[in-house]
Design a protein around this motif. Structure first.
Motif, mmCIF file in Angstrom:
data_model
loop_
_atom_site.group_PDB
_atom_site.id
_atom_site.type_symbol
_atom_site.label_atom_id
_atom_site.label_comp_id
_atom_site.label_asym_id
_atom_site.label_seq_id
_atom_site.Cartn_x
_atom_site.Cartn_y
_atom_site.Cartn_z
ATOM 1 N N PRO A 1 23.218 52.398 0.676
ATOM 2 C CA PRO A 1 24.567 52.859 0.337
ATOM 3 C C PRO A 1 25.658 52.033 1.006
ATOM 4 C CG PRO A 1 23.155 54.732 0.778
ATOM 5 C CD PRO A 1 22.352 53.504 1.122
ATOM 6 N N ALA A 2 25.373 51.494 2.193
ATOM 7 C CA ALA A 2 26.355 50.674 2.908
ATOM 8 C C ALA A 2 26.712 49.409 2.145
ATOM 9 C CB ALA A 2 25.834 50.310 4.297
ATOM 10 N N GLY B 1 29.637 58.123 2.606
ATOM 11 C CA GLY B 1 29.862 57.004 3.504
ATOM 12 C C GLY B 1 29.958 55.681 2.778
ATOM 13 N N ILE B 2 30.289 55.733 1.480
ATOM 14 C CA ILE B 2 30.382 54.525 0.667
ATOM 15 C C ILE B 2 31.853 54.193 0.434
ATOM 16 C CG2 ILE B 2 29.783 53.482 -1.556
ATOM 17 C CD1 ILE B 2 27.483 55.484 -1.769
ATOM 18 N N PRO B 3 32.284 52.936 0.621
ATOM 19 C CA PRO B 3 33.664 52.579 0.303
ATOM 20 C C PRO B 3 34.003 53.018 -1.119
ATOM 21 C CG PRO B 3 32.592 50.760 1.430
ATOM 22 C CD PRO B 3 31.532 51.777 1.153
ATOM 23 N N PRO C 1 32.493 46.463 4.357
ATOM 24 C CA PRO C 1 32.861 47.129 5.613
ATOM 25 C C PRO C 1 32.521 46.328 6.864
ATOM 26 C CG PRO C 1 31.785 48.662 4.115
ATOM 27 C CD PRO C 1 31.605 47.293 3.537
ATOM 28 N N GLN C 2 31.602 45.371 6.749
ATOM 29 C CA GLN C 2 31.232 44.575 7.919
ATOM 30 C C GLN C 2 32.247 43.481 8.228
ATOM 31 O OE1 GLN C 2 27.158 43.250 8.009
ATOM 32 N NE2 GLN C 2 26.441 45.012 6.854
ATOM 33 N N SER C 3 33.156 43.232 7.269
ATOM 34 C CA SER C 3 34.185 42.221 7.501
ATOM 35 C C SER C 3 35.368 42.827 8.247
ATOM 36 C CB SER C 3 34.664 41.658 6.163
ATOM 37 O OG SER C 3 35.818 40.858 6.354
ATOM 38 N N PRO C 4 35.813 42.220 9.333
ATOM 39 C CA PRO C 4 36.948 42.755 10.088
ATOM 40 C C PRO C 4 38.218 42.883 9.255
ATOM 41 C CG PRO C 4 35.798 41.085 11.365
ATOM 42 C CD PRO C 4 35.237 41.021 9.970
ATOM 43 N N SER C 5 38.340 42.085 8.179
ATOM 44 C CA SER C 5 39.540 42.131 7.352
ATOM 45 C C SER C 5 39.463 43.186 6.252
ATOM 46 C CB SER C 5 39.793 40.765 6.702
ATOM 47 O OG SER C 5 38.723 40.407 5.840
ATOM 48 N N SER C 6 38.308 43.829 6.107
ATOM 49 C CA SER C 6 38.140 44.835 5.055
ATOM 50 C C SER C 6 38.881 46.118 5.412
ATOM 51 C CB SER C 6 36.662 45.158 4.864
ATOM 52 O OG SER C 6 36.507 46.314 4.050
ATOM 53 N N PRO C 7 39.515 46.777 4.422
ATOM 54 C CA PRO C 7 40.151 48.070 4.705
ATOM 55 C C PRO C 7 39.132 49.139 5.066
ATOM 56 C CG PRO C 7 40.156 47.605 2.350
ATOM 57 C CD PRO C 7 39.712 46.351 3.039
ATOM 58 N N PHE C 8 37.834 48.848 4.880
ATOM 59 C CA PHE C 8 36.793 49.822 5.181
ATOM 60 C C PHE C 8 36.003 49.460 6.427
ATOM 61 C CE2 PHE C 8 37.328 50.127 0.518
ATOM 62 C CZ PHE C 8 37.749 51.438 0.467
ATOM 63 N N LEU D 1 34.500 52.123 8.601
ATOM 64 C CA LEU D 1 33.376 52.909 8.111
ATOM 65 C C LEU D 1 32.091 52.574 8.848
ATOM 66 C CD1 LEU D 1 33.705 52.996 4.210
ATOM 67 C CD2 LEU D 1 33.993 54.881 5.818
ATOM 68 N N GLN D 2 31.971 51.385 9.379
ATOM 69 C CA GLN D 2 30.762 51.006 10.082
ATOM 70 C C GLN D 2 30.568 51.847 11.321
ATOM 71 O OE1 GLN D 2 28.319 48.874 9.034
ATOM 72 N NE2 GLN D 2 29.541 49.065 7.183
ATOM 73 N N GLU D 3 31.660 52.339 11.874
ATOM 74 C CA GLU D 3 31.553 53.153 13.095
ATOM 75 C C GLU D 3 31.451 54.639 12.778
ATOM 76 O OE1 GLU D 3 34.966 52.204 15.390
ATOM 77 O OE2 GLU D 3 34.470 50.085 15.572
ATOM 78 N N THR D 4 31.851 55.036 11.558
ATOM 79 C CA THR D 4 31.863 56.462 11.227
ATOM 80 C C THR D 4 30.842 56.843 10.183
ATOM 81 O OG1 THR D 4 33.548 56.107 9.524
ATOM 82 C CG2 THR D 4 34.321 56.617 11.739
ATOM 83 N N ARG D 5 30.109 55.866 9.619
ATOM 84 C CA ARG D 5 29.162 56.149 8.546
ATOM 85 C C ARG D 5 28.108 57.145 9.027
ATOM 86 N NH1 ARG D 5 28.412 53.580 4.144
ATOM 87 N NH2 ARG D 5 29.589 51.786 4.862
ATOM 88 N N PRO D 6 27.849 58.211 8.182
ATOM 89 C CA PRO D 6 26.852 59.194 8.605
ATOM 90 C C PRO D 6 25.444 58.622 8.604
ATOM 91 C CG PRO D 6 27.577 59.612 6.335
ATOM 92 C CD PRO D 6 28.455 58.530 6.883
#
Length: 237
Positions: A165-166, A185-187, A222-229, A232-237
């Motif tokens: 899902p990530a 937990g999906i953008p 979400p793994q890109s620092p420039s992504s608005p998401f 989510l990498q820190e809050t993903r269930p």
């Protein structure tokens, strides 16, 4: 910078996201209610918009249609089929190009809808070949998959596509659908729809379907620092 490896799959809602079938569904509900001498108002339409078919059945009973749940379930889809017969479904402006680009890039997609999966299959048949590899609708819900706003349907779609899902993006236009994507937990990208979706964490709002491009989707990793998401990498269930 856009990540060419992202997304691994795109999970689309159907009505109002891929095709504008909401008016057709509404006409089917009106016709069913009228068949039994009962009105179906704008208020009834708004109360069931984007919600599972169970909400439509409950509303039809509320307005006085004298049928049991099983009978109403069959009647709703019979009327939908009648309305859709002879209707040529066309993708909302901007969507056809995105689907072509996804197919060319080898990125699979799914349709996840609170409506009939039969309609989803019909829409999928007009898309590039083998793009939509998973269709989840009311048939699946009857077999235990929980409908939106529960995240289960989107998580099930990702699992059946064989992707994390990530690595997915959800595309939605309704409050219930957007809530399901975020809860998974999906953008979640929100395009304009019949009902306003309140801004919140985990979602990106677009002004039109034409803004929904492959380049945009690749920028949402979400793994890109420039992504608005990124958060989510820190809050993903």
């Amino acid at each position: 910078m856009p990540n060419p490896g992202f997304p691994q799959a795109v999970l689309f809602d159907h009505d109002g996201t891929l095709v504008d079938t909401e008016p057709l569904w509404d006409r089917a509900k009106q016709n069913l209610a009228a068949e039994h001498g009962r009105p179906w108002t704008t208020e009834d339409s708004l109360a069931t918009l984007g919600r599972p078919v169970a909400a439509t059945i409950a509303r039809l009973q509320q307005v006085g249609v004298p049928l049991g749940e099983d009978e109403l379930f069959r009647a709703v889809f019979e009327h939908c089929v009648r309305v859709l017969e002879g209707t040529e479904l066309t993708f909302i402006d901007g969507i056809a190009k995105l689907l072509e680009d996804l197919a060319a890039a080898g990125i699979p997609a799914a349709i996840v809808t609170n409506a009939s999966s039969a309609i989803g299959h019909r829409t999928a048949s007009t898309a590039p070949e083998n793009l939509f590899r998973v269709i989840i609708g009311t048939d699946e819900y009857a077999q235990g998959v929980r409908p939106k706003p529960d995240p289960d349907a989107y998580l099930t779609a990702a699992r059946r596509l064989g992707v994390d899902p990530a690595g997915c993006v959800v595309v939605e236009d309704s409050p219930a659908g957007a809530a399901a994507g975020v809860a998974a937990g999906i953008p979640t990208v929100v395009v304009p729809g019949e009902m306003r979706v309140e801004p919140g964490p985990g979602m990106l709002h677009l002004g039109s379907h034409r803004e929904l491009t492959l380049e945009l989707l690749r920028s949402l990793d979400p793994q890109s620092p420039s992504s608005p998401f990124h958060a989510l990498q820190e809050t993903r269930p």
